[in-house]
Motif scaffolding. Structure first.
Motif, PDB file in Angstrom:
ATOM      1  N   ILE A 276       0.833  -1.209   0.000  1.00  0.00           N
ATOM      2  CA  ILE A 276       0.000   0.000   0.000  1.00  0.00           C
ATOM      3  C   ILE A 276       0.861   1.250   0.000  1.00  0.00           C
ATOM      4  N   GLU A 277       1.901   1.249   0.838  1.00  0.00           N
ATOM      5  CA  GLU A 277       2.773   2.414   0.932  1.00  0.00           C
ATOM      6  C   GLU A 277       3.471   2.681  -0.401  1.00  0.00           C
ATOM      7  N   TRP A 278       3.999   1.630  -1.035  1.00  0.00           N
ATOM      8  CA  TRP A 278       4.710   1.821  -2.294  1.00  0.00           C
ATOM      9  C   TRP A 278       3.751   2.159  -3.428  1.00  0.00           C
ATOM     10  N   TYR A 279       2.555   1.627  -3.398  1.00  0.00           N
ATOM     11  CA  TYR A 279       1.549   2.019  -4.401  1.00  0.00           C
ATOM     12  C   TYR A 279       1.325   3.522  -4.330  1.00  0.00           C
ATOM     13  N   ASP A 280       1.114   4.021  -3.133  1.00  0.00           N
ATOM     14  CA  ASP A 280       0.893   5.455  -2.942  1.00  0.00           C
ATOM     15  C   ASP A 280       2.107   6.265  -3.385  1.00  0.00           C
TER      16      ASP A 280
ATOM     17  N   LEU B 204       3.643  -2.366  -9.639  1.00  0.00           N
ATOM     18  CA  LEU B 204       2.761  -3.063 -10.575  1.00  0.00           C
ATOM     19  C   LEU B 204       1.340  -2.506 -10.501  1.00  0.00           C
ATOM     20  N   LEU B 205       0.846  -2.302  -9.290  1.00  0.00           N
ATOM     21  CA  LEU B 205      -0.505  -1.771  -9.117  1.00  0.00           C
ATOM     22  C   LEU B 205      -0.609  -0.331  -9.627  1.00  0.00           C
ATOM     23  N   SER B 206       0.365   0.508  -9.259  1.00  0.00           N
ATOM     24  CA  SER B 206       0.281   1.914  -9.641  1.00  0.00           C
ATOM     25  C   SER B 206       0.378   2.092 -11.156  1.00  0.00           C
ATOM     26  N   SER B 207       1.363   1.441 -11.775  1.00  0.00           N
ATOM     27  CA  SER B 207       1.493   1.552 -13.231  1.00  0.00           C
ATOM     28  C   SER B 207       0.347   0.836 -13.936  1.00  0.00           C
ATOM     29  N   GLY B 208      -0.106  -0.294 -13.345  1.00  0.00           N
ATOM     30  CA  GLY B 208      -1.213  -1.039 -13.947  1.00  0.00           C
ATOM     31  C   GLY B 208      -2.521  -0.278 -13.896  1.00  0.00           C
ATOM     32  N   VAL B 209      -2.826   0.316 -12.745  1.00  0.00           N
ATOM     33  CA  VAL B 209      -4.071   1.079 -12.604  1.00  0.00           C
ATOM     34  C   VAL B 209      -4.078   2.269 -13.556  1.00  0.00           C
ATOM     35  N   VAL B 210      -2.963   3.006 -13.592  1.00  0.00           N
ATOM     36  CA  VAL B 210      -2.878   4.159 -14.497  1.00  0.00           C
ATOM     37  C   VAL B 210      -2.945   3.694 -15.948  1.00  0.00           C
ATOM     38  N   GLY B 211      -2.332   2.537 -16.250  1.00  0.00           N
ATOM     39  CA  GLY B 211      -2.378   2.005 -17.609  1.00  0.00           C
ATOM     40  C   GLY B 211      -3.780   1.643 -18.040  1.00  0.00           C
ATOM     41  N   VAL B 212      -4.542   1.001 -17.145  1.00  0.00           N
ATOM     42  CA  VAL B 212      -5.931   0.633 -17.451  1.00  0.00           C
ATOM     43  C   VAL B 212      -6.778   1.878 -17.669  1.00  0.00           C
ATOM     44  N   LEU B 213      -6.641   2.853 -16.781  1.00  0.00           N
ATOM     45  CA  LEU B 213      -7.402   4.093 -16.922  1.00  0.00           C
ATOM     46  C   LEU B 213      -7.022   4.827 -18.204  1.00  0.00           C
ATOM     47  N   SER B 214      -5.730   4.806 -18.529  1.00  0.00           N
ATOM     48  CA  SER B 214      -5.261   5.487 -19.729  1.00  0.00           C
ATOM     49  C   SER B 214      -5.789   4.845 -21.002  1.00  0.00           C
ATOM     50  N   SER B 215      -5.905   3.519 -20.989  1.00  0.00           N
ATOM     51  CA  SER B 215      -6.340   2.812 -22.192  1.00  0.00           C
ATOM     52  C   SER B 215      -7.853   2.794 -22.362  1.00  0.00           C
ATOM     53  N   THR B 216      -8.602   2.921 -21.282  1.00  0.00           N
ATOM     54  CA  THR B 216     -10.064   2.835 -21.357  1.00  0.00           C
ATOM     55  C   THR B 216     -10.755   4.201 -21.419  1.00  0.00           C
ATOM     56  N   LEU B 217     -10.055   5.244 -21.039  1.00  0.00           N
ATOM     57  CA  LEU B 217     -10.637   6.589 -21.067  1.00  0.00           C
ATOM     58  C   LEU B 217     -10.040   7.403 -22.207  1.00  0.00           C
ATOM     59  N   SER B 218     -10.783   8.398 -22.651  1.00  0.00           N
ATOM     60  CA  SER B 218     -10.216   9.320 -23.633  1.00  0.00           C
ATOM     61  C   SER B 218      -9.172  10.174 -22.940  1.00  0.00           C
ATOM     62  N   ASP B 219      -8.333  10.844 -23.732  1.00  0.00           N
ATOM     63  CA  ASP B 219      -7.275  11.644 -23.140  1.00  0.00           C
ATOM     64  C   ASP B 219      -7.846  12.757 -22.268  1.00  0.00           C
ATOM     65  N   SER B 220      -8.916  13.377 -22.700  1.00  0.00           N
ATOM     66  CA  SER B 220      -9.522  14.456 -21.916  1.00  0.00           C
ATOM     67  C   SER B 220     -10.119  13.926 -20.621  1.00  0.00           C
TER      68      SER B 220
ATOM     69  N   THR C 209      -8.807   9.091  -9.941  1.00  0.00           N
ATOM     70  CA  THR C 209      -9.394   7.829  -9.470  1.00  0.00           C
ATOM     71  C   THR C 209      -8.320   6.914  -8.900  1.00  0.00           C
ATOM     72  N   ALA C 210      -7.159   6.890  -9.551  1.00  0.00           N
ATOM     73  CA  ALA C 210      -6.068   6.032  -9.075  1.00  0.00           C
ATOM     74  C   ALA C 210      -5.642   6.417  -7.660  1.00  0.00           C
ATOM     75  N   PHE C 211      -5.609   7.722  -7.363  1.00  0.00           N
ATOM     76  CA  PHE C 211      -5.238   8.184  -6.025  1.00  0.00           C
ATOM     77  C   PHE C 211      -6.360   7.909  -5.019  1.00  0.00           C
ATOM     78  N   ALA C 212      -7.595   8.089  -5.448  1.00  0.00           N
ATOM     79  CA  ALA C 212      -8.730   7.876  -4.545  1.00  0.00           C
ATOM     80  C   ALA C 212      -8.856   6.411  -4.135  1.00  0.00           C
ATOM     81  N   LEU C 213      -8.419   5.490  -5.000  1.00  0.00           N
ATOM     82  CA  LEU C 213      -8.500   4.058  -4.681  1.00  0.00           C
ATOM     83  C   LEU C 213      -7.677   3.695  -3.452  1.00  0.00           C
TER      84      LEU C 213
END
Length: 383
Positions: free
Chosen positions: A22-26, A164-180, A189-193
């Motif tokens: 958790i600490e390293w994810y943050d 893995l979690l931090s880059s993975g979460v940001v990667g999923v959000l980046s690929s599923t959402l538009s740039d805007s 959202t990644a920080f709120a999780l």
């Protein structure tokens, strides 16, 4: 009795691993988005290079704050207990991460936006400073004597899982959402999780027993009235040596695991998602090799394993970037240039590191297994 000890050890290892994850994810979540979000929304400048440098400067502040956190939490960890300090550090780290998700942008509140980020980043560094030393110390002190390298490496896996979690979460959000969408609310959202992870970590740590060596010191009434003072007086050389030994770990990891994302996207025109997947793959491989090298240190010695690992790891950085820059756009080649040095070579340093620093300090202090609590406060390793 043996079954009870095994259950206690398993619970301590599990709590330390989850807490450090958790600490390293943050902590690394900030680094993952620093060069792709914060440089645009919080540090706008006419020159994009200046914006990126400013964003990474606040990321670096977290590392400057880590020794401060180590000193604070190490001192009170020796006075009050490892368990209570680990709970406190988790709350500080998680709370500051969630608040980052709520900070308005530069366009909304001006200069106060980067100032708020800077303050929260300092709190993240202080929280992690108290977490790392306490987590590995708890596991080391509970572990069997001949397997301390292996067991002390298990909380270290939290770094790779957190990355893995931090880059993975940001990667999923980046690929599923538009740039805007990603730039306006997706990254938040990644920080709120982190709020979910905080409650999980606190629940687990509240059910972990205190370190047996700390209990022994409390019962013997030989504790120091001022641990921080005695540490600097009696172990100055050990502390400075520990700080120096950690340079290969800290510098290499952040170059390969954090800066590489900005380098690949800005200089090699790799997509943000592909760059994040490469780092995620390296972090996944690291999960397996960290305990392998922790076990190797039990068999062949901490110093030998750490020394050879440091040399190989340090020498691999320049060839890795040369391969990436001459990959002719091959995503597979770029990923291999990340996975091999970061996932495998780096593990040979980070896996045995906690046990190496613990054992070195105890050897230098002239004791065998149970070093005097006065001569070896936990924060001597946190820097």
């Amino acid at each position: 009795m043996e079954i009870k000890k095994d259950k206690t050890l398993s619970r301590v290892v599990g709590a330390s691993l989850i807490g450090s994850t958790i600490e390293w994810y943050d902590f690394f979540l900030y680094g993952v988005v620093a060069g792709i979000v914060f440089n645009k929304l919080y540090f706008p400048a006419d020159d994009p290079i200046v914006s990126t440098l400013l964003a990474y400067a606040t990321f670096a502040v977290g590392f400057i704050a880590r020794p401060v956190g180590g000193l604070i939490f190490g001192h009170f960890g020796d006075k009050i207990g490892r368990k209570s300090m680990l709970i406190t550090s988790l709350g500080i780290m998680g709370g500051s991460t969630v608040l980052i998700a709520l900070v308005p942008t530069y366009n909304q509140i001006g200069i106060w936006a980067p100032i708020c980020l800077l303050i929260l980043r300092i709190l993240q560094g202080i929280g992690l400073g108290g977490e790392w030393g306490g987590a590995v110390l708890m596991t080391f002190e509970h572990a069997p004597l001949k397997k301390r390298g292996l067991y002390a490496s298990l909380p270290q896996i939290g770094l790779s899982i957190g990355l893995l979690l931090s880059s993975g979460v940001v990667g999923v959000l980046s690929s599923t959402l538009s740039d805007s969408q990603f730039m306006s609310w997706g990254w938040r959202t990644a920080f709120a999780l982190s709020s979910i992870l905080i409650f999980l970590g606190l629940w687990i740590r509240l059910n972990v027993s205190e370190s047996p060596e700390f209990k022994k010191v409390k019962e013997s009434n030989v504790e120091s009235n001022m641990p921080i003072k005695d540490m600097w007086k009696n172990n100055t050389g050990n502390v400075l040596a520990g700080m120096g030994a950690r340079y290969i770990d800290g510098v290499f990891f952040n170059v390969m695991g954090v800066f590489s994302i900005t380098y690949l996207t800005n200089s090699l025109d790799l997509s943000r998602t592909e760059a994040l997947l490469g780092v995620s793959a390296a972090a996944f491989v690291m999960c397996f090799f960290i305990p392998i090298f922790g076990h190797v240190s039990d068999r062949f010695g901490r110093t030998r394993t750490y020394l050879i690992g440091s040399l190989v790891t340090g020498l691999s950085a320049l060839p890795a970037f040369w391969i990436m820059s001459n990959s002719n756009g091959s995503t597979l080649v770029i990923w291999l240039a990340l996975i091999i040095p970061l996932g495998i070579f780096y593990s040979s340093v980070y896996g045995p590191e906690a046990a190496f620093l613990q054992s070195y300090s105890r050897l230098q202090s002239g004791t065998q297994e149970c070093l005097s609590y006065i001569n070896f406060p936990e924060f001597s390793l946190v820097v």
